[in-house]
Design a protein around this motif. Structure first.
Motif, PDB file in Angstrom:
ATOM      1  N   ILE A   1       0.839  -0.717  -0.051  1.00  0.00           N
ATOM      2  CA  ILE A   1       0.016  -0.229   0.097  1.00  0.00           C
ATOM      3  C   ILE A   1       0.972   1.515  -0.390  1.00  0.00           C
ATOM      4  O   ILE A   1       1.190   1.779   1.489  1.00  0.00           O
ATOM      5  N   PRO A   2       1.078   1.855  -0.991  1.00  0.00           N
ATOM      6  CA  PRO A   2       2.505   2.778  -1.047  1.00  0.00           C
ATOM      7  C   PRO A   2       1.351   3.789  -0.862  1.00  0.00           C
ATOM      8  O   PRO A   2       0.694   4.163  -1.938  1.00  0.00           O
ATOM      9  N   ARG A   3       1.263   4.775   0.271  1.00  0.00           N
ATOM     10  CA  ARG A   3       0.504   5.962   0.320  1.00  0.00           C
ATOM     11  C   ARG A   3       0.401   7.406  -0.412  1.00  0.00           C
ATOM     12  O   ARG A   3      -0.904   7.531  -0.907  1.00  0.00           O
ATOM     13  N   ARG A   4       1.499   7.071  -1.355  1.00  0.00           N
ATOM     14  CA  ARG A   4       1.908   8.018  -1.976  1.00  0.00           C
ATOM     15  C   ARG A   4       2.043   8.187  -3.500  1.00  0.00           C
ATOM     16  O   ARG A   4       2.095   8.977  -4.705  1.00  0.00           O
ATOM     17  N   CYS A   5       1.082   6.655  -3.845  1.00  0.00           N
ATOM     18  CA  CYS A   5       0.531   6.259  -5.412  1.00  0.00           C
ATOM     19  C   CYS A   5      -1.032   5.147  -5.225  1.00  0.00           C
ATOM     20  O   CYS A   5      -0.402   3.858  -5.583  1.00  0.00           O
ATOM     21  N   PRO A   6      -1.467   6.052  -5.145  1.00  0.00           N
ATOM     22  CA  PRO A   6      -3.047   5.494  -5.225  1.00  0.00           C
ATOM     23  C   PRO A   6      -3.038   5.546  -6.353  1.00  0.00           C
ATOM     24  O   PRO A   6      -2.948   5.327  -7.530  1.00  0.00           O
ATOM     25  N   PRO A   7      -3.754   4.020  -5.945  1.00  0.00           N
ATOM     26  CA  PRO A   7      -4.407   2.799  -7.072  1.00  0.00           C
ATOM     27  C   PRO A   7      -5.092   4.235  -8.538  1.00  0.00           C
ATOM     28  O   PRO A   7      -6.046   5.171  -8.168  1.00  0.00           O
ATOM     29  N   SER A   8      -5.263   4.311  -9.961  1.00  0.00           N
ATOM     30  CA  SER A   8      -5.734   5.367 -10.531  1.00  0.00           C
ATOM     31  C   SER A   8      -6.903   4.478 -11.323  1.00  0.00           C
ATOM     32  O   SER A   8      -7.594   3.465 -11.856  1.00  0.00           O
ATOM     33  N   LEU A   9      -7.993   4.937 -10.727  1.00  0.00           N
ATOM     34  CA  LEU A   9      -9.223   4.958 -11.876  1.00  0.00           C
ATOM     35  C   LEU A   9      -9.159   4.193 -13.290  1.00  0.00           C
ATOM     36  O   LEU A   9     -10.198   3.569 -13.693  1.00  0.00           O
ATOM     37  N   ILE A  10      -8.098   5.239 -13.863  1.00  0.00           N
ATOM     38  CA  ILE A  10      -8.215   5.020 -14.820  1.00  0.00           C
ATOM     39  C   ILE A  10      -7.341   3.722 -15.661  1.00  0.00           C
ATOM     40  O   ILE A  10      -8.136   3.224 -16.667  1.00  0.00           O
ATOM     41  N   CYS A  11      -6.845   3.403 -14.568  1.00  0.00           N
ATOM     42  CA  CYS A  11      -5.931   1.874 -14.245  1.00  0.00           C
ATOM     43  C   CYS A  11      -7.148   1.061 -14.090  1.00  0.00           C
ATOM     44  O   CYS A  11      -7.154  -0.075 -15.750  1.00  0.00           O
ATOM     45  N   ILE A  12      -7.666   1.380 -13.394  1.00  0.00           N
ATOM     46  CA  ILE A  12      -8.362   0.219 -13.070  1.00  0.00           C
ATOM     47  C   ILE A  12      -9.885  -0.289 -14.575  1.00  0.00           C
ATOM     48  O   ILE A  12      -9.959  -0.953 -14.755  1.00  0.00           O
TER      49      ILE A  12
END
Length: 578
Positions: free
Chosen positions: A203-214
């Motif tokens: 869980i890298p806090r400074r790199c939230p999962p991108s909704l675009i990538c999802i």
């Protein structure tokens, strides 16, 4: 004396009472401490609450581990089979292929060569190509194994895996011509953008999962299913009259034991299967665009569908791979059950959600802003490359399993547009007889690792593993040997008892008996035996009937000219040690 004794006993009893009280108080204090600790832990969990919808931190971990699992299987297959198929003494050496590409682009290893065949093998020492192939596969296994076990990855690791597998697919020629190779490369490319550049953390806090990538993963599963459904409707008539499943289980490339029993299902069940297939591939994908709940419904449907396919046949890692983009239909709340309560990943996600809810999100950094630019660029790239793919889906001349760009970033997919109505097999046979026409000649059969041969051998169960030669033999069976010249190449190797090719087979009838004088290919029609019949009682899984010769008897001397005309090294019979 009596008084002194009584006094002494009374003193002892008092000490025992005091000791017992002290022990009780200690136990009570200990229980109180434990209760307080438990209460604090429970209180902390209650304060954090449960995982809420709308974020994809845990989804990212599940996606990365799933992609890593597929990579691990794919690189394992490569490590075990590449040397025999595309190695120095392989059936189609990749060194020869690279040399032919080099000549085609002008004799230089430059941009033209890399564009035509993207592979890091261009930059490696070709004096030992087997070592190069093994190195690529082993590095791939190590990196994918690390991500699978830890759930941690960065763009460097995922990018390296993508480049390594790309390097194998692009020199794999016929052996890597399956649709799932491009599907893995597209899935692996998208997985690169799930990760931070350097950081290794679940869980890298400074790199939230991108909704675009999802959404790029969701777009992938939509295209996969629509491609498969449309190619069926436009293809074989049996998909429209609902009879394809009457044949599929028996005639699919590599059946498994469950296929044997499903093939004998009642007619109405096969009609239900076909109708369900059309619903799942042509209707359910549109649920993805109808909000969170319907998107999850599609995810559940697609995963269950792939599980059924896994159980009913050996389709390599294709169905396992198709599950991966389906996982993007679920957010953190729906996948939280996969993570241990109070565990690091789940706890961190709860803290991040609570901070965001309290209006204390992390301050945007320069790196986070750059990442947004990268994500938008990814959306533009996928959108642009999807144009010919969508046009193909809408076309009445739809093609499946095709790439429109050399890096296979966005591809077309499809499966079983046509169904073979009967199963045929090519059986290699050899004899020690001097004259192949001698009616007394005894012809003995070679057995492959998984494909049907011996009628008494139970169908294998190997998914997600993949025997590439066995699959290609299925295609060869409904072609001619002139269309599949590599079949004659195998025959020549068998005449020399070549250990490289024999390692891809299960049984060599001439083991420790010398080399066969002649090898031929026989063509048979195979059918499942009827469960409960006398044939089944005798241990026969299959019934077969000879169709005729697939290729005539050949010997080494007779193949010399055939091999020379195709620049194949002529097999030689190894000398026996004295």
């Amino acid at each position: 004396m009596a008084a002194a004794t009584d006094s002494s006993e009374s003193s002892v009893r008092k000490r025992r009472v005091y000791s017992s009280k002290a022990e009780s108080e200690t136990e009570a204090d200990s229980s109180k401490d434990n209760a307080e600790t438990s209460s604090k832990h429970t209180g902390k969990e209650k304060r954090l609450g449960s995982v809420r919808p709308g974020t994809y931190w845990l989804t990212r971990v599940v996606l990365l581990r799933s992609v890593a699992f597929i990579y691990f299987v794919a690189f394992s297959v490569a490590y075990n089979q590449n040397k025999q198929l595309i190695g120095e003494r392989g059936l189609m050496p990749c060194k020869s292929y690279l040399n032919s590409v080099k000549r085609y682009v002008g004799g230089k290893i430059g941009v033209a060569a890399l564009t035509y065949t993207p592979s890091i093998l261009w930059f490696m020492d070709w004096t030992d190509m087997d070592a190069n192939l093994d190195l690529i596969a082993l590095v791939g296994m190590v990196l994918s194994g690390f991500v699978l076990l830890t759930g941690m990855a960065n763009m460097i690791i995922m990018g390296t895996l993508w480049v390594l597998y790309h390097s194998l697919v692009n020199v794999g020629q016929l052996w890597y011509s399956f649709g799932w190779e491009s599907q893995l490369l597209e899935t692996g490319f998208l997985a690169i953008f799930l990760c931070p550049v350097w950081t290794l953390s679940q869980i890298p806090r400074r790199c939230p999962p991108s909704l675009i990538c999802i959404w790029t993963f969701r777009w992938l599963i939509v295209r996969i299913m629509l491609g498969a459904g449309l190619i069926k409707i436009r293809g074989d008539k049996c998909w429209r009259d609902l009879t394809c499943m009457d044949y599929h289980y028996e005639t699919q490339p590599v059946p498994n034991p469950v296929s044997y029993y499903l093939h004998r299902s009642p007619w109405w069940f096969h009609r239900f299967e076909t109708l369900s297939n059309h619903f799942i591939e042509l209707i359910a994908p549109f649920f993805t665009f109808l909000g969170r709940r319907m998107c999850m419904v599609n995810g559940v449907i697609q995963i269950l569908f792939q599980v059924v396919l896994i159980l009913s046949g050996n389709l390599s890692f294709l169905n396992w791979l198709t599950i991966v983009p389906s996982l993007a239909c679920f957010d953190d709340k729906s996948l939280a059950f996969l993570f241990r309560s109070g565990g690091g990943a789940k706890k961190t996600v709860l803290e991040i959600q609570n901070e965001a809810r309290a209006g204390r999100p992390p301050k945007p950094t320069r790196g986070m802003l750059m990442r947004r630019v990268v994500n938008v660029s990814l959306a533009v790239l996928i959108g642009y490359l999807s144009i010919p793919v969508v046009m193909n889906l809408l076309s009445s001349r739809q093609v499946m399993n095709t790439s429109f760009d050399p890096l296979r970033i966005v591809n077309t997919y499809g499966a079983f547009g046509s169904i073979t109505k009967e199963r045929t097999e090519v059986i290699f046979q050899g004899t020690l007889a001097k004259d192949p026409k001698d009616p007394e000649a005894i012809w003995e059969e070679y057995q492959f690792l998984c494909k049907p041969g011996d009628v008494n051998r139970r169908p294998c169960l190997i998914s997600p593993y993949h025997y590439r030669l066995d699959w290609l033999m299925w295609f060869a069976a409904f072609q001619t040997y002139e269309q599949s010249e590599w079949v004659i190449h195998i025959a020549g190797r068998l005449l020399a008892n070549d250990s490289t090719v024999l390692s891809l087979m299960d049984h060599n009838p001439f083991q420790d008996r010398g080399t066969p004088r002649w090898v031929r290919g026989e063509h048979f029609r195979y059918k499942f035996s009827q469960p409960g019949s006398s044939s089944a009682a005798q241990g026969k899984w299959w019934l077969r009937k000879r169709i005729g010769a697939y290729f005539p008897p050949v010997d080494l001397e007779g193949l010399r000219g055939y091999f020379q005309s195709r620049n194949w090294p002529h097999p030689h019979i190894p000398q026996k040690k004295s």
